[in-house]
Design a protein around this motif. Sequence first.
Motif, PDB file in Angstrom:
ATOM      1  N   CYS A  21       0.858  -1.180   0.000  1.00  0.00           N
ATOM      2  CA  CYS A  21       0.000   0.000   0.000  1.00  0.00           C
ATOM      3  C   CYS A  21       0.897   1.234   0.000  1.00  0.00           C
ATOM      4  O   CYS A  21       2.022   1.197   0.508  1.00  0.00           O
ATOM      5  CB  CYS A  21      -0.936  -0.002   1.208  1.00  0.00           C
ATOM      6  SG  CYS A  21      -0.100   0.057   2.798  1.00  0.00           S
ATOM      7  N   LEU A  68      -1.138  -6.109  15.852  1.00  0.00           N
ATOM      8  CA  LEU A  68      -0.984  -4.900  15.053  1.00  0.00           C
ATOM      9  C   LEU A  68       0.498  -4.592  14.861  1.00  0.00           C
ATOM     10  O   LEU A  68       1.331  -4.927  15.709  1.00  0.00           O
ATOM     11  CB  LEU A  68      -1.640  -3.697  15.745  1.00  0.00           C
ATOM     12  CG  LEU A  68      -3.159  -3.676  15.911  1.00  0.00           C
ATOM     13  CD1 LEU A  68      -3.558  -2.487  16.773  1.00  0.00           C
ATOM     14  CD2 LEU A  68      -3.844  -3.600  14.553  1.00  0.00           C
ATOM     15  N   ALA A  77      -1.077  -0.572  12.127  1.00  0.00           N
ATOM     16  CA  ALA A  77      -1.630  -1.240  10.945  1.00  0.00           C
ATOM     17  C   ALA A  77      -1.998  -2.663  11.311  1.00  0.00           C
ATOM     18  O   ALA A  77      -1.309  -3.308  12.107  1.00  0.00           O
ATOM     19  CB  ALA A  77      -0.609  -1.234   9.809  1.00  0.00           C
ATOM     20  N   ASP A  78      -3.087  -3.168  10.722  1.00  0.00           N
ATOM     21  CA  ASP A  78      -3.461  -4.555  10.983  1.00  0.00           C
ATOM     22  C   ASP A  78      -2.481  -5.491  10.284  1.00  0.00           C
ATOM     23  O   ASP A  78      -1.626  -5.070   9.507  1.00  0.00           O
ATOM     24  CB  ASP A  78      -4.903  -4.838  10.552  1.00  0.00           C
ATOM     25  CG  ASP A  78      -5.130  -4.641   9.055  1.00  0.00           C
ATOM     26  OD1 ASP A  78      -4.158  -4.748   8.285  1.00  0.00           O
ATOM     27  OD2 ASP A  78      -6.269  -4.375   8.658  1.00  0.00           O
ATOM     28  N   MET A  99      -4.265  -3.859   5.671  1.00  0.00           N
ATOM     29  CA  MET A  99      -5.462  -3.398   4.980  1.00  0.00           C
ATOM     30  C   MET A  99      -5.913  -2.049   5.534  1.00  0.00           C
ATOM     31  O   MET A  99      -6.594  -1.278   4.870  1.00  0.00           O
ATOM     32  CB  MET A  99      -6.588  -4.425   5.138  1.00  0.00           C
ATOM     33  CG  MET A  99      -6.286  -5.782   4.528  1.00  0.00           C
ATOM     34  SD  MET A  99      -6.202  -5.735   2.735  1.00  0.00           S
ATOM     35  CE  MET A  99      -7.927  -5.497   2.339  1.00  0.00           C
ATOM     36  N   SER A 100      -5.525  -1.798   6.784  1.00  0.00           N
ATOM     37  CA  SER A 100      -5.925  -0.553   7.442  1.00  0.00           C
ATOM     38  C   SER A 100      -4.726   0.026   8.178  1.00  0.00           C
ATOM     39  O   SER A 100      -4.086  -0.663   8.977  1.00  0.00           O
ATOM     40  CB  SER A 100      -7.073  -0.827   8.422  1.00  0.00           C
ATOM     41  OG  SER A 100      -7.349   0.311   9.205  1.00  0.00           O
ATOM     42  N   ILE A 101      -4.395   1.284   7.899  1.00  0.00           N
ATOM     43  CA  ILE A 101      -3.311   1.993   8.582  1.00  0.00           C
ATOM     44  C   ILE A 101      -3.885   3.289   9.136  1.00  0.00           C
ATOM     45  O   ILE A 101      -4.512   4.058   8.403  1.00  0.00           O
ATOM     46  CB  ILE A 101      -2.144   2.297   7.635  1.00  0.00           C
ATOM     47  CG1 ILE A 101      -1.566   0.996   7.064  1.00  0.00           C
ATOM     48  CG2 ILE A 101      -1.046   3.076   8.363  1.00  0.00           C
ATOM     49  CD1 ILE A 101      -0.467   1.211   6.050  1.00  0.00           C
ATOM     50  N   ALA A 102      -3.692   3.513  10.429  1.00  0.00           N
ATOM     51  CA  ALA A 102      -4.261   4.704  11.066  1.00  0.00           C
ATOM     52  C   ALA A 102      -3.227   5.339  11.976  1.00  0.00           C
ATOM     53  O   ALA A 102      -2.310   4.676  12.472  1.00  0.00           O
ATOM     54  CB  ALA A 102      -5.515   4.338  11.855  1.00  0.00           C
TER      55      ALA A 102
END
Length: 389
Positions: free
Chosen positions: A179, A197, A209-210, A214-217
Amino acid sequence: MTNTVNSYISQMNELNIEQIHRDAQNKLSYWRNDSHRRINEFYQEKLEELQDYISEVKALYETKMRTIEDYLNQLVNQQDMSEEDSRLFIHSKNQAIQQTLEELKQICVQINPHPIIIDESEICIGKKFNLKKLAHYSSQIPYAESSSAAIATNNEFILLHQHPNLCLFNRSAQLIRQCPWTDEWIRDMSWSATLKLFFIITSSKVFFADEQIMSIAIADNFCRQTWFSCTCSDRSLYLSTCEWGSSIFEFSLQQQSTLVHQWKPPTTCKPSEGINDIQYSNGTLALMIKDNQAHERNLVVKSIRTFDTIWSFSLESSTNIRLMTCCPLKNNEWLIMDGAQLQIYHVTGRGKNVEKMNFDSVPYRASFLGSSMLVVATELSLNFYSIWF
């Protein structure tokens, strides 16, 4: 002398063979439970695929059944045909029905599950690390220009920066997912087995990030500091600051990253020293410390409970500013990546026994991918080593 004796007694009291046994058994139980979880997740994923495929098969089945019913109705309701036309009509419909029936008989769902093969080398008990195994890598990923050497691993994947992306590779050095990464330079990364994580830190931000990225915050509840290094225990995230006279912050993983503790100089290091790297292992925190004035460089292992120094090891002095980092091994042993001298150290016996080897490329970081594979991030590439203890 009294202080020395009391120190020895205190260290002896901290030793608990039953706790060591429990910790080892807990690791094995965690592996079992995590394996069961992954199998269940994989089963659910394949079950959903099967249900979607069955829906397609059912739709095809129903379409062909309706086709046969139409042919039968046409046969029953045929009229106003000559004898010859009727014979040809019946023959063609019979052929069409037979062909459609054969197509129906061919409809099936192919499932060919392969048995799970467990590599016994994945869990190594009581075996020793051999530094000579780093002489030859099994796989290699060349770094893209302007990539960070920060890496983080769990039992299955390694997360790394391949400019301009964050990339997830498996144990076979195959790219699983990537990503775009458009934020600041990545200083360090760490995997939390508790939260499942990845933590990613830049100079001013902390991201999570998971496992599949798929998800980064961004985690916005951390205090403002200039961060440099990070590591995780089962309960906490530790962050060190980028400054001479570095501090270390401990944040709770289970209470929304609440600040638990902060250590400052001279507890962490001297005001003239900076912390290059921190790594957690078995109730200890290892600090890679460099003195800006004397150019001395040390590995310092501290108790996470008291933050007292348990032991330390001195590297050769150097004015080179290249990174030096460490990687925990079993049995309270450590690897040191010395970028200044292009060497890797294997330190045992609380710093009394040392083995080292030269590296062709600058070694920056190392981390275990499972228990039998070591990955080493160098200046030019990420190298995979099969470690048969």
